[in-house]
Design a protein around this motif. Sequence first.
Motif, PDB file in Angstrom:
ATOM      1  N   THR A   1       4.407  -1.094   3.354  1.00  0.00           N
ATOM      2  CA  THR A   1       3.745   0.208   3.460  1.00  0.00           C
ATOM      3  C   THR A   1       4.712   1.271   2.960  1.00  0.00           C
ATOM      4  O   THR A   1       5.836   1.368   3.447  1.00  0.00           O
TER       5      THR A   1
ATOM      6  N   LEU B   1      -2.350   2.421   4.927  1.00  0.00           N
ATOM      7  CA  LEU B   1      -2.764   1.467   5.964  1.00  0.00           C
ATOM      8  C   LEU B   1      -4.271   1.444   6.195  1.00  0.00           C
ATOM      9  O   LEU B   1      -4.856   0.390   6.439  1.00  0.00           O
TER      10      LEU B   1
ATOM     11  N   GLY C   1       0.474   5.884   4.375  1.00  0.00           N
ATOM     12  CA  GLY C   1       1.080   4.812   3.596  1.00  0.00           C
ATOM     13  C   GLY C   1       0.058   3.800   3.094  1.00  0.00           C
ATOM     14  O   GLY C   1       0.412   2.702   2.712  1.00  0.00           O
TER      15      GLY C   1
ATOM     16  N   SER D   1       0.840  -1.200   0.000  1.00  0.00           N
ATOM     17  CA  SER D   1       0.000   0.000   0.000  1.00  0.00           C
ATOM     18  C   SER D   1       0.870   1.244   0.000  1.00  0.00           C
ATOM     19  O   SER D   1       2.017   1.212   0.440  1.00  0.00           O
ATOM     20  N   TYR D   2       0.283   2.321  -0.507  1.00  0.00           N
ATOM     21  CA  TYR D   2       1.028   3.572  -0.544  1.00  0.00           C
ATOM     22  C   TYR D   2       0.073   4.746  -0.410  1.00  0.00           C
ATOM     23  O   TYR D   2      -1.109   4.663  -0.718  1.00  0.00           O
TER      24      TYR D   2
END
Length: 189
Positions: free
Chosen positions: A145, A122, A120, A114-115
């Motif tokens: 992340t 989350l 990030g 994920s970004y």
Amino acid sequence: MPRLNVIVASTRPGRVGRRIGDWFTEVATRHGAFDDVRLVDLAEVALPFHNEPHHPSEGRYVYRHTRRWSETTAAADAFVFVMPEYNYGFNAPLKNAIDYLYREWQHKPVGFVSYGMTSGGLRAVQMIKQVVTTLKMVPVNEAVTIFLRQALDESGALIPDAGRDAAADVMLDEIARLSAALSTLRVPA
């Protein structure tokens, strides 16, 4: 020969997701737990907004785009979603791609790269876990992340990061273990 599909979720112009997906695909190939690592870019898959007349659990697909998507997804033993966070959630193209299918997702592990800018990604990962578990997928706790403010250089390229690579390896270890453990459930009755 286990297959891992790395699904790039972002489809918008100017996205960073494809660069992150390319990086992760290289890491996964180098890792070696999966004999076949495929990058699946939802921008290239180009699914329209869900338009199948039958419920996905029936597997009666009318459109060629759905049949191709079904074949691509069914062939995988595990998944990694490379996903952005939009407004504290996951993006619509990823949800649309998930909703097209049903049995093709079942009894397969899924990891998350994920970004986002502040979390990030989350929060998006936490939200999508509710969706994937409903489809009998098994999300791994290990994740990658990426905080974009620290991860990109001035040109927008991903800055090499040994810690990010190590996190990817730990996640891939767990995905591979779960893929093997769940394989007997994926065998048709």
